[in-house]
Design an enzyme around this catalytic site. Structure first.
Site, mmCIF file in Angstrom:
data_model
loop_
_atom_site.group_PDB
_atom_site.id
_atom_site.type_symbol
_atom_site.label_atom_id
_atom_site.label_comp_id
_atom_site.label_asym_id
_atom_site.label_seq_id
_atom_site.Cartn_x
_atom_site.Cartn_y
_atom_site.Cartn_z
ATOM 1 C CE LYS A 58 -1.027 0.364 4.999
ATOM 2 N NZ LYS A 58 -0.630 1.732 5.309
ATOM 3 C CG ASP A 59 3.764 2.084 2.715
ATOM 4 O OD1 ASP A 59 2.713 2.689 3.017
ATOM 5 O OD2 ASP A 59 4.465 1.465 3.549
ATOM 6 N NE ARG A 106 -7.304 3.767 3.512
ATOM 7 C CZ ARG A 106 -7.414 3.022 4.617
ATOM 8 N NH1 ARG A 106 -8.602 2.526 4.962
ATOM 9 N NH2 ARG A 106 -6.367 2.751 5.373
ATOM 10 N NE ARG A 107 -5.847 3.443 8.630
ATOM 11 C CZ ARG A 107 -4.624 3.033 8.901
ATOM 12 N NH1 ARG A 107 -3.743 3.869 9.433
ATOM 13 N NH2 ARG A 107 -4.253 1.790 8.641
ATOM 14 N NE ARG A 137 4.093 9.857 8.927
ATOM 15 C CZ ARG A 137 5.145 10.476 8.387
ATOM 16 N NH1 ARG A 137 5.119 11.781 8.214
ATOM 17 N NH2 ARG A 137 6.220 9.805 8.023
ATOM 18 C CG ASN A 181 7.695 2.433 15.066
ATOM 19 O OD1 ASN A 181 7.047 2.680 16.075
ATOM 20 N ND2 ASN A 181 9.013 2.373 15.082
ATOM 21 C CD GLN A 186 6.785 -1.434 17.632
ATOM 22 O OE1 GLN A 186 6.729 -0.712 16.636
ATOM 23 N NE2 GLN A 186 6.986 -2.740 17.545
ATOM 24 C CB THR A 187 6.233 5.692 17.277
ATOM 25 O OG1 THR A 187 7.579 5.227 17.198
ATOM 26 C CG2 THR A 187 6.236 7.198 17.472
ATOM 27 C CB CYS A 206 -4.480 13.561 -6.651
ATOM 28 S SG CYS A 206 -5.328 14.317 -5.257
#
Length: 303
Positions: free
Chosen positions: A79-80, A126-127, A144, A146, A148-149, A235
């Protein structure tokens, strides 16, 4: 053949994904070497992705490493990966999809709140849009980093919940409570690990394809990515797409939403697959012809 150099982002989840590719290759007697690379998306955690103005923010540094022959293949969360890759690079294989869903994670103090009462931390357009479609009064914070962050920020921040990909939670074997959200259509190709390669390295690409590619997953995600690329035109927009195979049929769900969630154009089709039709493009055209073209123009002006 010498060791196959596997490029990856250096987060715990990305390294897990690279080791999964390595495991498939090692099980078939190929030597592998994992090469971690810090990506642009991991260097800047202060801005939401849509504000960075970069296509492939998590893949660009790996693309450069592939083109410079520093690695032989690159492992990505699909997805990235932009729908258009740089010249001479290609998606070589798609591992079997495991968990495509988004899930809601709450902090303890918000466990008794209704969905519409939650202040949500997510930087995903999207979310946000799909949430606003159902809960139009919602408040948001950017987040933003990972997994854990984000979980640490959830505990420390002034918000109630966040949304994460279930695949990441499962792959990291994290014991945390989560809730499913049936109204949230996943990002196109969410939950899929993909391997990119250089088109001139045919021998390596063929080996990787033979031992890691899952054809049913490939069929579904190529459909989702065709839907995305037909709508998107470069876009970043709130677009969800998910294809699933049931016996001899495929069910495809796709949607384009306005940033505020008030205008959502969706399609939900079940059909028998054939190789002649580009179904992802076909369903995207239906969305575009039913107001999607104007909605995309509106989104581009707002971002």
């Amino acid at each position: 053949m010498k060791s196959i150099r596997i490029g990856t982002r250096n987060s715990a989840l990305a390294l897990w994904q690279a080791r999964e590719v390595a495991r498939h290759l090692q099980n078939n007697n190929y030597l592998t070497e994992i090469v971690p690379i810090v990506s642009s998306g991991d260097k800047n955690l202060s801005q939401p992705l849509y504000a960075l103005g970069i296509t492939g923010v998590f893949t660009r540094d790996l693309d450069v490493a592939l083109l410079n022959d520093e690695i032989d293949i690159a492992v990505h969360s699909l997805k990235d990966v932009p729908t258009r890759l740089p010249e001479n690079l290609e998606i070589v294989s798609y591992l079997e999809r495991d968990f495509p869903q988004d899930v809601l994670i709450r902090k303890e103090s918000a466990k008794n709140k209704e969905f519409h009462e939650l202040k949500l931390a997510t930087s995903s357009l999207r979310r946000r849009a799909f949430w606003l479609k159902n809960f139009p009064q919602a408040e948001f914070s950017d987040i933003r980093g990972n997994i854990q962050t984000r979980l640490q920020k959830l505990e420390e921040g002034d918000f109630d919940a966040t949304i994460l990909s279930l695949a990441g939670i499962k792959r990291m074997k994290m014991e945390i409570d989560y809730e499913m959200m049936p109204f949230m259509i996943p990002a196109p190709s969410q939950g899929v690990i993909a391997v990119a390669g250089h088109s001139e390295k045919a021998e390596i690409n063929n080996i990787v394809r033979e031992f890691t590619n899952h054809e049913k997953t490939q069929l579904c995600v190529e459909m989702e990515r065709n839907f995305l690329s037909t709508l998107e035109g470069g876009c970043t927009a709130p677009i969800g797409a998910f294809a699933e195979i049931f016996d001899d049929q495929i069910r495809f769900k796709g949607a384009l939403c306005s940033l505020d969630g008030k205008n959502c154009i969706a399609t939900d089709e079940s059909f028998v697959y054939n190789t002649e039709e580009n179904f992802g493009e076909k369903f995207a055209r239906v969305v575009l012809e039913n107001g999607g073209k104007e909605l995309m123009a509106e989104i581009k002006n707002q971002i």
